[in-house]
Design a protein around this motif. Structure first.
Motif, PDB file in Angstrom:
ATOM      1  N   LYS A  34       9.796 -22.914 -11.987  1.00 53.71           N
ATOM      2  CA  LYS A  34       8.617 -22.213 -12.503  1.00 53.71           C
ATOM      3  C   LYS A  34       7.930 -23.050 -13.592  1.00 53.71           C
ATOM      4  O   LYS A  34       6.703 -23.195 -13.607  1.00 53.71           O
ATOM      5  CB  LYS A  34       9.070 -20.861 -13.062  1.00 53.71           C
ATOM      6  N   MET A  35       8.736 -23.594 -14.495  1.00 54.45           N
ATOM      7  CA  MET A  35       8.167 -24.373 -15.591  1.00 54.45           C
ATOM      8  C   MET A  35       7.569 -25.691 -15.091  1.00 54.45           C
ATOM      9  O   MET A  35       6.603 -26.196 -15.632  1.00 54.45           O
ATOM     10  CB  MET A  35       9.223 -24.649 -16.662  1.00 54.45           C
TER      11      MET A  35
ATOM     12  N   ILE B 197      18.235 -25.935 -19.693  1.00 53.71           N
ATOM     13  CA  ILE B 197      17.861 -24.728 -18.944  1.00 53.71           C
ATOM     14  C   ILE B 197      18.903 -24.475 -17.869  1.00 53.71           C
ATOM     15  O   ILE B 197      19.176 -25.337 -17.048  1.00 53.71           O
ATOM     16  CB  ILE B 197      16.479 -24.892 -18.277  1.00 53.71           C
ATOM     17  N   ASP B 198      19.475 -23.295 -17.879  1.00 53.49           N
ATOM     18  CA  ASP B 198      20.533 -22.999 -16.913  1.00 53.49           C
ATOM     19  C   ASP B 198      20.007 -22.439 -15.608  1.00 53.49           C
ATOM     20  O   ASP B 198      20.650 -22.552 -14.585  1.00 53.49           O
ATOM     21  CB  ASP B 198      21.519 -21.984 -17.508  1.00 53.49           C
ATOM     22  N   GLU B 199      18.855 -21.800 -15.669  1.00 53.31           N
ATOM     23  CA  GLU B 199      18.347 -21.111 -14.496  1.00 53.31           C
ATOM     24  C   GLU B 199      17.523 -22.040 -13.607  1.00 53.31           C
ATOM     25  O   GLU B 199      16.437 -22.460 -14.007  1.00 53.31           O
ATOM     26  CB  GLU B 199      17.439 -19.961 -14.943  1.00 53.31           C
TER      27      GLU B 199
ATOM     28  N   ALA C 124      15.678 -21.326 -11.192  1.00 56.98           N
ATOM     29  CA  ALA C 124      14.372 -20.728 -10.914  1.00 56.98           C
ATOM     30  C   ALA C 124      13.408 -20.970 -12.077  1.00 56.98           C
ATOM     31  O   ALA C 124      12.218 -21.206 -11.874  1.00 56.98           O
ATOM     32  CB  ALA C 124      14.531 -19.235 -10.671  1.00 56.98           C
ATOM     33  N   THR C 125      13.946 -20.935 -13.294  1.00 57.28           N
ATOM     34  CA  THR C 125      13.102 -21.197 -14.464  1.00 57.28           C
ATOM     35  C   THR C 125      12.603 -22.636 -14.444  1.00 57.28           C
ATOM     36  O   THR C 125      11.449 -22.917 -14.781  1.00 57.28           O
ATOM     37  CB  THR C 125      13.902 -20.943 -15.758  1.00 57.28           C
TER      38      THR C 125
END
Lengths: 558, 316
Positions: free
Chosen positions: A268-269, A260-262, A264-265
């Protein structure tokens, strides 16, 4: 030594962008847990942040992302463990290590273990892997690693002067692997935990040629896990290796490591429990910290085995003058710097972070950070220095700081120094950003800078990993620092087997480079912030080689 | 027609050659090389060995000639960073993924976008029209990646929709649930512009004389809409379709990053960051190939759909 390229790249990119490492789970501290009392859940599957590996052939990799996978699917002679807060090694693929009297011949008695395809792991597998690493035909980034840890004829072999048969590695029989060193190397055993020294399979490599390491389906693994599925850019799936010698101790069945690059993701996850572990930075860090304090999940902090600093190019402009360099170094208030730029990490007054070993000793516990004790007036030093150079007006002095990509962090960092140097001395500091990392490294390597942000992460658990960066012949010595005294102490210390004597030598070397010569301005040691849900237990974040070690992980009470 | 197509295919190869050459020159003029990003501070011996292995010790024109020779035989070279991986394998593995998400987004964007456009045109100046205009404005002004993050926050992990991911084994035929959010994010802009485009086109046709003639001779409403208005109104839409298909496959770059989709766009971005010369070159050529092929197909489709259009060489 001249190594850990990508990690070092990442560490420097601390200045550039704070995403790469921080998006992941780069915390490197174990929890103190009592697994005995825990109930083991029926579903032993976890989801964490993972990384693309460059190849499944450890010989050709040099980045922490690849080593993360290798840590979990291959087992070398020894492996890194942390016991009671002390990072050390324990026997893994080797059952017993013996050496001769002068510590130039190491004999590893191998454990009776198997590859995932059922074949036995033999001493020949080690000979193959070690030879492959140093072979110029492999063209490995870590080609010179065997030479760095003192293996006999490694340099000559890599340069094509002698054949592979002259290299100091030998299979005495199927289960006995012998390494001959050209001279004693104090940190040799610790260095054996290095990922590229794991055994390899000659039969598979021969059959697959250039494709060796590209397809997980055609590889054999000897670690606690196997790569069961991989889609570049999406996820790596680890499954328990049933043929692993200690398989009964492995509780985790599956680990889905998502690329995952983000950042923020990731956060969130993690919050929605799609991920069981996460790193965070900036505002997310503060937010998660607060939730962790409320007991929603665990927050683990610690030291990363790395140091960040500014290179001063000792061949350029006024930086040729020692007093000028000392003045610049002393003008930086590290705590204030961290408060302004990062709001985290630990101030650095030396070049070796906490928990680094020197033989049997913990270096930082033995030696106080040298810059802490220095109380000279930077303004006076600068005045004297400029006078020696025949400069009366400091406002005529202009320096340039080279950065990586422009980011809010690299901007804050450079502007901090710009302001500090201007306010303290009236010296002008220009800021230069690079287009991207390759450009930055190229410029830095060429020494096209006055001042340049940089950093280093250790390859193996010995302070030498840091000191060796700044000897005059090191490729990593981008500031062109050249001190015969420093070189001598560092080189002698690498060969010395008495830990107390080595500590003394490093102490002198550190004093020389930071206080007397001020060739570097250390700024900070990176901290680690890792968050885990309460049901995730036993995760170890290795200090050297990779971002996570799954061997002791289990899920309890999800 | 055959001669025309032949000529176009010939031109296509020349275009590809120009693109490959320009890309090669550009990449080689950017500072930093694969060694610089792969491994800083290599020992000179190791660096020499690596440069030799990847022919980086050769002058650029030698590498150019080599590359072109291999390309002509369909061999797109090997990654310098992901040791041993050939670009052909990368494309074989990852193109189906990009194609799936791209095609699905194009089809979804067309169906929804065109329907909205038609509705808006026929219900001009009603609330339906205004709603479509609103969607169109939002769609054009909100970039795809913002939409992606919003969707991820709003719907990711809920309704059985995964926040990120892809089924690696099935690639093109991955489960529908993995494609929903990326498809929405990717097609949002398309829906908006398709709707606007279609609306204008329908309004244009409605005011044509032949529509009035059809009405006058008593064509029923449904046949009037479908065979007289829509058939003609759809023509200009075909023009934007070609670039859109190619664009969406490559435009998935950011979306692929955000949703951790193992596609080609993401591959290209990471290759550029790594200065992975061969991968950048070959993927650029491949994308260019897709683009010119889709343009050609659109031109051919044009002739097939609209008998009024003649290709230059077929009128003798």
């Amino acid at each position: 030594m001249k190594s850990k390229k990508i990690l070092a790249a990442v560490l420097t990119s601390v200045f550039l962008s704070t995403t790469v490492l921080l998006a992941g789970c780069n915390a490197k501290k174990t929890e103190t847990e009592k697994p005995v009392a825990d109930k083991i859940d029926a579903d032993q599957t976890i989801n964490i942040v993972g990384y693309d590996y460059k190849s499944l052939d450890p010989s050709v990799c040099s980045d922490a992302e690849s080593f993360t996978t290798h840590s979990n699917v291959y087992e070398g002679l020894v492996k890194e463990v942390e016991k009671n807060g002390v990072v050390g090694i324990e026997l893994a693929g080797a059952e017993k290590i013996t050496t001769n009297a002068d510590k130039t011949v190491y004999t590893f008695k191998l454990r009776d273990t198997k590859w995932s395809d059922g074949k036995a792991v033999t001493a020949q597998d080690y000979v193959f892997a070690w030879t492959r690493l140093a072979d110029p035909k492999t063209a490995a980034d870590y080609m010179m690693f065997l030479d760095e840890i003192g293996v006999k004829n490694a340099k000559e072999f890599s340069e094509g002067k002698v054949g592979a048969d002259q290299l100091g590695v030998k299979a005495v029989d199927d289960k006995t692997f012998e390494v001959t060193l050209k001279a004693p190397t104090a940190f040799f055993e610790n260095a054996c935990a290095f990922k590229a020294l794991a055994p390899g399979r000659e039969d598979l490599a021969k059959a697959q040629g250039d494709k060796y390491g590209t397809d997980f389906k055609t590889m054999a693994f000897n670690g606690p896990f196997v790569v069961a599925d991989y889609q570049k850019g999406s996820k790596v799936v680890y499954k328990k290796n049933e043929t692993y010698w200690n398989a009964k101790a492995i509780k985790l069945q599956t680990c889905n490591a998502h690329v995952i690059d983000e950042p923020a993701t990731v956060v969130k996850m993690f919050e929605s429990k799609e991920l069981d572990m996460a790193g965070a930075t900036g505002d997310d860090l503060a937010k998660l910290k607060k939730k962790a304090e409320a007991g929603e999940f665990k927050h683990i902090t610690g030291y990363d085995p790395s140091v960040s600093y500014l290179y001063l190019n000792v061949e350029k402009s006024v930086l040729k003058n020692t007093k000028v360099r000392q003045a610049l170094s002393l003008s930086v208030n590290k705590q204030q710097f961290l408060d302004v730029v990062f709001k985290r990490h630990y101030p650095a007054y030396g070049i070796v972070p906490q928990k680094m070993a020197v033989g049997t000793k913990d270096y930082r516990k033995e030696v106080a950070e040298p810059l802490k004790a220095v109380k000279e007036d930077p303004k006076k030093l600068m005045e004297e220095g400029l006078k020696e150079l025949g400069i009366t007006d400091p406002s005529k002095v202009e320096l340039t700081i080279l950065n990586g990509k422009q980011s809010s962090t690299s901007k804050a960092l450079s502007e901090y120094f710009q302001k500090t140097f201007l306010d303290t001395f009236g010296i002008k500091l220009n800021i230069k950003y690079s287009v991207d990392n390759p450009t930055y490294f190229t410029e830095r390597q060429k020494g096209n800078f006055d001042i340049c942000s940089g950093g280093w992460g250790a390859d193996y658990n010995d302070a030498n990993s840091f000191f060796a960066c700044f000897t005059s012949d090191s490729q990593n010595n981008n500031g062109k620092y050249n001190s015969p005294e420093y070189d001598k102490w560092v080189k002698d210390a690498a060969k010395e087997s008495d830990s107390a004597k080595r500590v003394e030598m490093y102490k002198k070397a550190e004093e020389q480079i930071l206080v007397k010569d001020a060739a570097l301005i250390p700024t900070h040691y990176r901290d680690i912030n890792n968050f885990r849900h309460n049901y995730l237990k036993g995760m170890y974040l290795p200090q050297f080689g990779g971002y996570f070690d799954l061997a002791n992980v289990y899920v309890s009470g999800k | 027609m055959a001669r025309y197509i032949l000529k176009r295919v010939g031109l296509m190869f020349i275009t590809l050659w120009v693109i490959a050459t320009v890309t090669f020159c550009l990449i080689n003029s950017v500072p930093g090389d694969p060694i610089g990003s792969k491994a800083k501070a290599l020992s000179p011996t190791a660096e020499k060995a690596i440069r030799k292995k990847y022919k980086l010790d050769q002058p650029a024109y030698v590498r150019y000639a080599d590359y072109m020779k291999n390309l002509a035989t369909g061999d797109m070279g090997e990654s310098i960073i992901f040791v041993g991986k050939s670009v052909n394998t990368i494309i074989k593995n990852e193109f189906p993924v990009s194609a799936r998400i791209g095609l699905q987004a194009v089809i979804f964007g067309l169906v929804i976008g065109l329907s909205l456009g038609i509705l808006a045109a026929f219900k001009r100046n009603t609330w339906i029209d205004y709603l479509v205009i609103l969607i169109a404005i939002l769609g054009v002004s909100i970039p795809g990646f913002v939409m992606a993050i919003l969707l991820q926050y709003g719907l990711g992990g809920k309704l059985g929709l995964p926040t990120i991911g892809w089924e690696s084994k099935t690639r093109f035929f991955t489960a529908f649930k993995y494609t929903v959010l990326p498809m929405l994010a990717l097609s949002f802009g398309g829906i908006a512009s398709n709707a606007r485009f279609m609306k204008t086109s329908v309004l244009d046709v409605i005011n044509q004389d032949y529509v009035m003639t059809a009405k006058a001779k008593g064509v029923a409403k449904i046949p009037l809409i479908f065979s007289h208005i829509l058939r003609n109104a759809l023509l200009p839409v075909i023009t934007i379709l070609g670039p859109r298909i190619a664009g969406i496959i490559t435009g998935g770059i950011v979306i692929e990053q955000i949703f951790a989709i193992p596609g080609l766009g993401r591959e290209l971005v990471s290759a550029i960051g790594n200065r992975d010369y061969t991968v950048i070159m070959s993927l650029t050529v491949f994308f260019a190939f897709l683009y010119v092929v889709s343009l050609l197909l659109v031109d051919i489709a044009y002739v097939l759909v609209d008998p009024r259009i003649k290709l230059e060489n077929s009128k003798k």
